[in-house]
Design a protein around this motif. Sequence first.
Motif, PDB file in Angstrom:
ATOM      1  N   PRO A  98       0.808  -1.221   0.000  1.00 18.21           N
ATOM      2  CA  PRO A  98       0.000   0.000   0.000  1.00 18.21           C
ATOM      3  C   PRO A  98       0.844   1.276   0.000  1.00 18.21           C
ATOM      4  O   PRO A  98       0.308   2.362  -0.237  1.00 18.21           O
ATOM      5  CB  PRO A  98      -0.805  -0.118   1.297  1.00 18.21           C
ATOM      6  N   GLY A  99       2.130   1.147   0.234  1.00 16.97           N
ATOM      7  CA  GLY A  99       2.997   2.326   0.345  1.00 16.97           C
ATOM      8  C   GLY A  99       2.815   3.350  -0.760  1.00 16.97           C
ATOM      9  O   GLY A  99       2.427   4.487  -0.498  1.00 16.97           O
ATOM     10  N   PRO A 100       3.082   2.965  -2.006  1.00 19.60           N
ATOM     11  CA  PRO A 100       2.945   3.950  -3.075  1.00 19.60           C
ATOM     12  C   PRO A 100       1.549   4.561  -3.155  1.00 19.60           C
ATOM     13  O   PRO A 100       1.411   5.758  -3.419  1.00 19.60           O
ATOM     14  CB  PRO A 100       3.250   3.129  -4.334  1.00 19.60           C
ATOM     15  N   LEU A 101       0.526   3.765  -2.893  1.00 17.80           N
ATOM     16  CA  LEU A 101      -0.837   4.304  -2.917  1.00 17.80           C
ATOM     17  C   LEU A 101      -1.013   5.367  -1.841  1.00 17.80           C
ATOM     18  O   LEU A 101      -1.562   6.445  -2.083  1.00 17.80           O
ATOM     19  CB  LEU A 101      -1.860   3.187  -2.685  1.00 17.80           C
ATOM     20  N   VAL A 102      -0.525   5.045  -0.652  1.00 20.97           N
ATOM     21  CA  VAL A 102      -0.666   5.979   0.454  1.00 20.97           C
ATOM     22  C   VAL A 102       0.077   7.275   0.160  1.00 20.97           C
ATOM     23  O   VAL A 102      -0.459   8.374   0.325  1.00 20.97           O
ATOM     24  CB  VAL A 102      -0.135   5.352   1.758  1.00 20.97           C
ATOM     25  N   TYR A 103       1.307   7.145  -0.297  1.00 22.98           N
ATOM     26  CA  TYR A 103       2.089   8.355  -0.545  1.00 22.98           C
ATOM     27  C   TYR A 103       1.548   9.136  -1.724  1.00 22.98           C
ATOM     28  O   TYR A 103       1.637  10.366  -1.759  1.00 22.98           O
ATOM     29  CB  TYR A 103       3.569   8.015  -0.713  1.00 22.98           C
ATOM     30  N   PRO A 123      12.699   8.227  -0.795  1.00 24.77           N
ATOM     31  CA  PRO A 123      11.994   9.126  -1.697  1.00 24.77           C
ATOM     32  C   PRO A 123      12.441   8.978  -3.150  1.00 24.77           C
ATOM     33  O   PRO A 123      11.635   9.101  -4.071  1.00 24.77           O
ATOM     34  CB  PRO A 123      12.352  10.516  -1.163  1.00 24.77           C
ATOM     35  N   ALA A 124      13.701   8.685  -3.346  1.00 23.36           N
ATOM     36  CA  ALA A 124      14.210   8.579  -4.712  1.00 23.36           C
ATOM     37  C   ALA A 124      13.544   7.418  -5.440  1.00 23.36           C
ATOM     38  O   ALA A 124      13.319   7.480  -6.656  1.00 23.36           O
ATOM     39  CB  ALA A 124      15.724   8.385  -4.694  1.00 23.36           C
ATOM     40  N   ARG A 125      13.228   6.374  -4.691  1.00 24.81           N
ATOM     41  CA  ARG A 125      12.538   5.250  -5.311  1.00 24.81           C
ATOM     42  C   ARG A 125      11.043   5.536  -5.429  1.00 24.81           C
ATOM     43  O   ARG A 125      10.369   5.081  -6.349  1.00 24.81           O
ATOM     44  CB  ARG A 125      12.771   3.982  -4.464  1.00 24.81           C
ATOM     45  N   LEU A 126      10.553   6.323  -4.461  1.00 22.24           N
ATOM     46  CA  LEU A 126       9.126   6.607  -4.402  1.00 22.24           C
ATOM     47  C   LEU A 126       8.643   7.435  -5.593  1.00 22.24           C
ATOM     48  O   LEU A 126       7.561   7.193  -6.136  1.00 22.24           O
ATOM     49  CB  LEU A 126       8.827   7.362  -3.098  1.00 22.24           C
ATOM     50  N   ALA A 127       9.469   8.397  -6.008  1.00 18.21           N
ATOM     51  CA  ALA A 127       9.031   9.324  -7.050  1.00 18.21           C
ATOM     52  C   ALA A 127       8.591   8.606  -8.330  1.00 18.21           C
ATOM     53  O   ALA A 127       7.470   8.817  -8.796  1.00 18.21           O
ATOM     54  CB  ALA A 127      10.119  10.350  -7.334  1.00 18.21           C
ATOM     55  N   PRO A 128       9.426   7.754  -8.913  1.00 20.12           N
ATOM     56  CA  PRO A 128       8.962   7.061 -10.110  1.00 20.12           C
ATOM     57  C   PRO A 128       7.777   6.129  -9.846  1.00 20.12           C
ATOM     58  O   PRO A 128       6.908   5.981 -10.711  1.00 20.12           O
ATOM     59  CB  PRO A 128      10.191   6.271 -10.578  1.00 20.12           C
ATOM     60  N   GLU A 129       7.739   5.548  -8.665  1.00 13.44           N
ATOM     61  CA  GLU A 129       6.579   4.707  -8.344  1.00 13.44           C
ATOM     62  C   GLU A 129       5.287   5.500  -8.392  1.00 13.44           C
ATOM     63  O   GLU A 129       4.275   5.059  -8.940  1.00 13.44           O
ATOM     64  CB  GLU A 129       6.739   4.088  -6.938  1.00 13.44           C
ATOM     65  N   VAL A 130       5.342   6.680  -7.797  1.00 17.75           N
ATOM     66  CA  VAL A 130       4.129   7.490  -7.708  1.00 17.75           C
ATOM     67  C   VAL A 130       3.732   8.042  -9.076  1.00 17.75           C
ATOM     68  O   VAL A 130       2.555   8.006  -9.447  1.00 17.75           O
ATOM     69  CB  VAL A 130       4.319   8.624  -6.684  1.00 17.75           C
ATOM     70  N   THR A 131       4.693   8.545  -9.825  1.00 19.51           N
ATOM     71  CA  THR A 131       4.321   9.059 -11.152  1.00 19.51           C
ATOM     72  C   THR A 131       3.870   7.912 -12.056  1.00 19.51           C
ATOM     73  O   THR A 131       2.943   8.070 -12.852  1.00 19.51           O
ATOM     74  CB  THR A 131       5.497   9.816 -11.818  1.00 19.51           C
ATOM     75  N   GLY A 132       4.505   6.767 -11.912  1.00 17.27           N
ATOM     76  CA  GLY A 132       4.077   5.600 -12.701  1.00 17.27           C
ATOM     77  C   GLY A 132       2.658   5.186 -12.354  1.00 17.27           C
ATOM     78  O   GLY A 132       1.847   4.863 -13.228  1.00 17.27           O
ATOM     79  N   LEU A 133       2.376   5.225 -11.068  1.00 14.41           N
ATOM     80  CA  LEU A 133       1.025   4.894 -10.609  1.00 14.41           C
ATOM     81  C   LEU A 133      -0.004   5.824 -11.243  1.00 14.41           C
ATOM     82  O   LEU A 133      -1.068   5.376 -11.704  1.00 14.41           O
ATOM     83  CB  LEU A 133       0.983   5.010  -9.083  1.00 14.41           C
ATOM     84  N   ASP A 177      10.686  19.247   2.360  1.00 18.26           N
ATOM     85  CA  ASP A 177      10.488  19.725   3.725  1.00 18.26           C
ATOM     86  C   ASP A 177      10.796  18.662   4.770  1.00 18.26           C
ATOM     87  O   ASP A 177      10.613  18.892   5.964  1.00 18.26           O
ATOM     88  CB  ASP A 177       9.047  20.218   3.907  1.00 18.26           C
ATOM     89  N   GLY A 178      11.226  17.512   4.303  1.00 11.30           N
ATOM     90  CA  GLY A 178      11.599  16.469   5.252  1.00 11.30           C
ATOM     91  C   GLY A 178      10.419  15.827   5.961  1.00 11.30           C
ATOM     92  O   GLY A 178      10.573  15.299   7.058  1.00 11.30           O
ATOM     93  N   ALA A 179       9.243  15.871   5.347  1.00  9.59           N
ATOM     94  CA  ALA A 179       8.051  15.314   6.002  1.00  9.59           C
ATOM     95  C   ALA A 179       7.889  13.818   5.745  1.00  9.59           C
ATOM     96  O   ALA A 179       7.168  13.146   6.471  1.00  9.59           O
ATOM     97  CB  ALA A 179       6.795  16.052   5.535  1.00  9.59           C
ATOM     98  N   LEU A 180       8.552  13.304   4.725  1.00  4.94           N
ATOM     99  CA  LEU A 180       8.433  11.877   4.449  1.00  4.94           C
ATOM    100  C   LEU A 180       9.233  11.105   5.490  1.00  4.94           C
ATOM    101  O   LEU A 180      10.341  11.507   5.855  1.00  4.94           O
ATOM    102  CB  LEU A 180       8.971  11.556   3.047  1.00  4.94           C
ATOM    103  N   PRO A 181       8.688  10.012   5.969  1.00  9.35           N
ATOM    104  CA  PRO A 181       9.419   9.217   6.959  1.00  9.35           C
ATOM    105  C   PRO A 181      10.526   8.431   6.275  1.00  9.35           C
ATOM    106  O   PRO A 181      10.348   7.299   5.858  1.00  9.35           O
ATOM    107  CB  PRO A 181       8.339   8.285   7.523  1.00  9.35           C
ATOM    108  N   THR A 182      11.678   9.059   6.162  1.00  7.24           N
ATOM    109  CA  THR A 182      12.757   8.471   5.365  1.00  7.24           C
ATOM    110  C   THR A 182      13.261   7.160   5.944  1.00  7.24           C
ATOM    111  O   THR A 182      13.956   6.406   5.268  1.00  7.24           O
ATOM    112  CB  THR A 182      13.934   9.457   5.228  1.00  7.24           C
ATOM    113  N   ALA A 183      12.895   6.888   7.208  1.00 13.56           N
ATOM    114  CA  ALA A 183      13.286   5.601   7.780  1.00 13.56           C
ATOM    115  C   ALA A 183      12.535   4.477   7.059  1.00 13.56           C
ATOM    116  O   ALA A 183      13.074   3.389   6.866  1.00 13.56           O
ATOM    117  CB  ALA A 183      12.975   5.570   9.273  1.00 13.56           C
ATOM    118  N   ARG A 184      11.303   4.785   6.680  1.00 11.96           N
ATOM    119  CA  ARG A 184      10.460   3.750   6.084  1.00 11.96           C
ATOM    120  C   ARG A 184      10.488   3.757   4.572  1.00 11.96           C
ATOM    121  O   ARG A 184      10.082   2.793   3.932  1.00 11.96           O
ATOM    122  CB  ARG A 184       9.005   3.954   6.539  1.00 11.96           C
ATOM    123  N   VAL A 185      10.913   4.858   4.004  1.00 12.41           N
ATOM    124  CA  VAL A 185      10.686   5.022   2.579  1.00 12.41           C
ATOM    125  C   VAL A 185      11.864   5.752   1.932  1.00 12.41           C
ATOM    126  O   VAL A 185      12.453   6.644   2.543  1.00 12.41           O
ATOM    127  CB  VAL A 185       9.353   5.798   2.362  1.00 12.41           C
TER     128      VAL A 185
END
Lengths: 211, 211
Positions: free
Chosen positions: A154-159, B184-194, B174-182
Amino acid sequence: MRVKKKAGYHHGDLRQTLIDVSVDVIDRDGLEALSLRALATRAGVSSGAPYHHFADRAALLAAIALEGFERLEQAMIERRDAAPPDPVSRLDAIGQAYVAFAVSNTGHFRVMFRDNSPAARNAALSAASQKAYRLLFGVVEECQRVAAAPAGDPGPLVYAAWSLVHGLATLWVDGALPTARVDPARLAPEVTGLLGRMLVALARDEGARRA
Amino acid sequence: MRVKKKAGYHHGDLRQTLIDVSVDVIDRDGLEALSLRALATRAGVSSGAPYHHFADRAALLAAIALEGFERLEQAMIERRDAAPPDPVSRLDAIGQAYVAFAVSNTGHFRVMFRDNSPAARNAALSAASQKAYRLLFGVVEECQRVAAAPAGDPGPLVYAAWSLVHGLATLWVDGALPTARVDPARLAPEVTGLLGRMLVALARDEGARRA
DNA sequence: TGTACATCAGTGAACGCGCGTTCACTGATGTAC
DNA sequence: TGTACATCAGTGAACGCGCGTTCACTGATGTAC
């Protein structure tokens, strides 16, 4: 938000008054315009008085942020629980609550997400922000459970959902939306509604492919 | 970003140096930490020198924002044109370029979208931001043309896409993403792809319903 | 090529200001007896 | 109920500081002849 004539020597609730006035100032003039001295004056109190309630400027901002996250969570819970019981409606409600909160609590919102915000250093604050964040997480998982969102992590969906509402709120609050062409108040439900329909469509799509 | 020993009495390109150093300071310490005096010192120049290049602090910030919008547009164009020719890939590329820009040009990004930013008052600035915005608009319409996005008013689609990447960029910066869990560099393409997949799915869905 | 001069882009001292914060103080309030 | 006293929450003057901006100045550069 001028403050009511104080009853006497003691203010009554100076701490909360300082927060309220701060939020009002930040809302109108931005965070950089907030000075403790001007703030004290606006609260009808001498320049040293705030130090009986906040160790320093940073402590005041931390208190504002904390109150903000608590209110945001409350607003999202209320709106979610007032929505129809299907997960997509609940997700939609949370998203709209997020945007509405930012718009009607701009002062809080700005402090909550300020770069170098104290959130990183204050345990109570990061706990409060995580509680709010978990609400969103929960309802996305509800959507997955009824196949109203793609299965899997669910991570990508949530973010994506968080980014969507946070982006819309930020653009709105910062005046970046071309208000001549678009009415943000109408845009918010359109955008959150779109997200819901997209999630459902993608879930159906991927479900069909898997079958 | 200490500045190279100046050649002599005249600096050479103090204007650009001031912009570069400013962006660097804002990137590290935030906009409120930027003072013209400290800036001049860091640029190896006396406190009065900047006034030969910028009328005041606001003019400097406006110049930074303008440069930012121009660079953002350029980055999006390059990335879009390097992508596969299908509209969804192009949209994806633009989104990723947006987020990448924010992350590697944080100083610019902060100034560009600052509340009370001068964008509203400066014609060149709002023209530059609109040019960037139109890129996104164009590629969303391309998607619609090949039925890779729902038909009808592209407005909500455009603002949803913009909100999504802007929100992700803002939360990251702004440092709001919980970088311990996620990551961001990987998240960006995931989210735009989604986003791309969701648009396609919804278009298919609504197309099927209409047929 | 050399000289005179206008213009450009620096210097650095100075200005007034509002800021965050401290501190000795004092009036108001609450409590023990 | 009245008094003594501790504590709380104000006051307001004072501190040192860095800020944006101005200004008279001067060294460097470019240009006309």
